[in-house]
Design an enzyme around this catalytic site. Structure first.
Site, PDB file in Angstrom:
ATOM      1  N   TYR A 173       0.106  58.257  62.557  1.00  0.00           N
ATOM      2  CA  TYR A 173      -0.380  58.196  61.173  1.00  0.00           C
ATOM      3  C   TYR A 173      -1.093  56.877  60.873  1.00  0.00           C
ATOM      4  O   TYR A 173      -1.800  56.766  59.877  1.00  0.00           O
ATOM      5  CB  TYR A 173       0.763  58.388  60.166  1.00  0.00           C
ATOM      6  CG  TYR A 173       1.451  59.738  60.242  1.00  0.00           C
ATOM      7  CD1 TYR A 173       0.954  60.760  61.051  1.00  0.00           C
ATOM      8  CD2 TYR A 173       2.602  60.006  59.513  1.00  0.00           C
ATOM      9  CE1 TYR A 173       1.587  61.986  61.128  1.00  0.00           C
ATOM     10  CE2 TYR A 173       3.235  61.231  59.587  1.00  0.00           C
ATOM     11  CZ  TYR A 173       2.721  62.221  60.400  1.00  0.00           C
ATOM     12  OH  TYR A 173       3.350  63.432  60.474  1.00  0.00           O
ATOM     13  N   LYS A 185       8.885  62.645  73.415  1.00  0.00           N
ATOM     14  CA  LYS A 185       8.218  63.671  74.222  1.00  0.00           C
ATOM     15  C   LYS A 185       7.834  62.979  75.534  1.00  0.00           C
ATOM     16  O   LYS A 185       6.656  62.898  75.913  1.00  0.00           O
ATOM     17  CB  LYS A 185       7.000  64.201  73.438  1.00  0.00           C
ATOM     18  CG  LYS A 185       6.327  65.399  74.038  1.00  0.00           C
ATOM     19  CD  LYS A 185       7.137  66.677  73.924  1.00  0.00           C
ATOM     20  CE  LYS A 185       6.418  67.813  74.627  1.00  0.00           C
ATOM     21  NZ  LYS A 185       7.275  68.999  74.810  1.00  0.00           N
ATOM     22  N   ASP A 237      10.781  69.061  70.997  1.00  0.00           N
ATOM     23  CA  ASP A 237      10.775  70.526  70.827  1.00  0.00           C
ATOM     24  C   ASP A 237      12.200  71.076  70.899  1.00  0.00           C
ATOM     25  O   ASP A 237      12.597  71.943  70.117  1.00  0.00           O
ATOM     26  CB  ASP A 237       9.836  71.206  71.850  1.00  0.00           C
ATOM     27  CG  ASP A 237       9.882  70.573  73.220  1.00  0.00           C
ATOM     28  OD1 ASP A 237      10.507  69.502  73.372  1.00  0.00           O
ATOM     29  OD2 ASP A 237       9.299  71.137  74.168  1.00  0.00           O
ATOM     30  N   ASP A 261       8.882  62.724  60.638  1.00  0.00           N
ATOM     31  CA  ASP A 261       8.361  63.384  59.440  1.00  0.00           C
ATOM     32  C   ASP A 261       8.742  64.868  59.469  1.00  0.00           C
ATOM     33  O   ASP A 261       9.282  65.431  58.510  1.00  0.00           O
ATOM     34  CB  ASP A 261       6.823  63.208  59.443  1.00  0.00           C
ATOM     35  CG  ASP A 261       6.175  63.707  58.170  1.00  0.00           C
ATOM     36  OD1 ASP A 261       6.893  63.996  57.207  1.00  0.00           O
ATOM     37  OD2 ASP A 261       4.927  63.807  58.156  1.00  0.00           O
ATOM     38  N   ASP A 276      12.249  66.807  57.478  1.00  0.00           N
ATOM     39  CA  ASP A 276      12.079  67.920  56.537  1.00  0.00           C
ATOM     40  C   ASP A 276      12.863  69.147  57.005  1.00  0.00           C
ATOM     41  O   ASP A 276      13.484  69.852  56.203  1.00  0.00           O
ATOM     42  CB  ASP A 276      10.599  68.297  56.396  1.00  0.00           C
ATOM     43  CG  ASP A 276       9.950  67.554  55.227  1.00  0.00           C
ATOM     44  OD1 ASP A 276      10.592  66.623  54.701  1.00  0.00           O
ATOM     45  OD2 ASP A 276       8.819  67.895  54.850  1.00  0.00           O
TER      46      ASP A 276
END
Ligand code: NAD
Length: 361
Positions: free
Chosen positions: A146, A195, A227, A251, A255
């Site tokens: 980001y 990852k 994942d 992020d 959520d």
């Protein structure tokens, strides 16, 4: 203990829910012999109305001089509020971004707890919800994808977009230390999510997290690919204590974890910097649809205040007392409208605050 708290009540339901959190802090002060002094700070729409900008330099400075900041929420209805006729950098949310940057808040903490009294709101299978869960998602907030360089250009007549994902070892080390510190106050387990089978930034993440772990022999460290973590959050959320991860993964996962609790009015959060300072706020927004009606759920803000006691002031016993009081009120069957279910007693914002206070003795 004498603490100076900056208070941003903000917009919409902000003032209503923050008042209840201050009431609970004052009750803690009375019972445990602390004094909390409050400086009211204007931010968001409330600041635009008075100062023409969502956050003034003076307010930012006053926030920096506080031991911690307790916030409600900011913003209004994007379709009807005049604040959204302004340029994007003058809108309420710009104040929050400036505050986070000015305070160097790089670590975001979002607990996801399933209270057994509210397990009916959990969208997971009954046998999973029955086991309950209590995890803390620790997300790096100022690095990664980001904040990397980005571009869109034509290459050989075809549009190509690029986003750069960069992490330095210092950035990883400081968030990892925070994650292990938090785990030491909890069940002493860190799941570091990356990852690393694909990304270089994740391989560095894993290496640095392992180095930091050496200083925390009591904490169990495990690594999990992002994942798999997304799947495990719905399959077996009870396995998690602290989930430590980079910005974008955090992020998405935070959520997901919030949603499996099923109730937005219950979700606390904190953002920390390298000192003991933190910004504490509910995860939900300013809920303009219910503002001023006295029906908003103040529990997320009250639990955010409990996080302030624990992480900024090291008042663990007092934080436990607030959390236990919230649980007791839920056990006694009291609910605000957003978490109401059959057979329970519906109460408003102030009564919820009062009842939580009366369970702190
Ligand atoms: P929202 O979280 O304000 O509301 C979503 C739904 O949840 C609404 O139906 C609302 O009534 C309900 N809700 C939220 N908090 C509640 C509570 N404590 N008790 C009972 N019900 C509650 O999200 P939104 O409607 O998308 O956003 C409204 C405004 O809030 C926007 O201006 C948005 O930008 C802002 N916002 C601010 C923050 C922040 O201050 N950090 C975060 C998210 C959204």
């Amino acid at each position: 203990m004498d603490m100076k708290i900056g208070v941003i009540k903000g917009d919409g339901i902000g003032p209503e829910i923050v008042d209840e959190a201050m009431k609970v802090l004052d009750r803690i002060g009375e019972v445990y012999g602390h004094s909390f002094s409050y400086t009211q700070l204007l931010m968001g729409g409330a600041s635009i109305d008075v100062n023409g900008v969502p956050l003034t330099e003076e307010t930012l400075q006053a926030a920096k001089e506080s031991d911690a900041v307790l916030m409600g929420s900011i913003g209004g209805d994007a379709k009807t509020s005049p604040w959204y006729q302004l340029e994007p950098d003058k809108r309420p949310e710009a104040g929050l971004l400036k505050l986070r940057k000015g305070l160097n808040l790089f670590a975001n903490l979002r607990p996801a707890v399933l209270y057994k009294e509210l397990k009916g709101a959990c969208p997971l299978k009954e046998e999973i919800a029955d086991r309950g869960f209590d995890m803390m998602i620790m997300r790096e907030l100022t690095g990664g994808l980001y904040f990397g360089k980005r571009s869109t250009e034509k290459v050989d007549g075809v549009l190509v977009a690029k986003d750069e994902l960069t992490y330095s070892e210092e950035e990883i080390r400081r968030i990892a230390k925070r994650g292990f510190d938090i785990a030491m106050k909890r069940r002493k387990k860190v799941t570091s999510v990356d990852k690393a089978n694909v990304l270089d930034s994740s391989r560095l993440w894993r290496k640095v997290v392992e180095e930091v772990a050496q200083d925390y022999p009591e904490v169990t460290l495990e690594h999990m690919l992002v994942d798999n973590c997304a799947m495990q959050l719905v399959k077996d959320p009870a396995q998690f204590d602290v989930i430590l991860t980079e910005n974008m993964f955090g992020d998405i996962l935070s959520d997901e974890a919030s949603m499996v609790t099923g109730s937005i009015g219950m979700l606390a959060s904190a953002s920390l910097n390298e000192t003991k300072f933190g910004l504490y706020e509910p995860s939900g927004g300013s809920a303009p649809d219910i503002a001023g009606k006295g029906i908003a759920n103040p529990i997320a803000t009250i639990l955010s205040a409990a996080m302030m006691l624990r992480y900024s002031f090291d008042l663990d016993k007092e934080a436990d007392a607030v959390e236990a009081a919230v649980e007791k009120v839920l056990q006694d069957g009291y609910r605000t409208i957003d978490i109401m279910s059959e057979g329970m007693t519906q109460i408003g914002t102030q009564e919820m605050g009062d009842r939580i206070c009366s369970c702190i003795a």
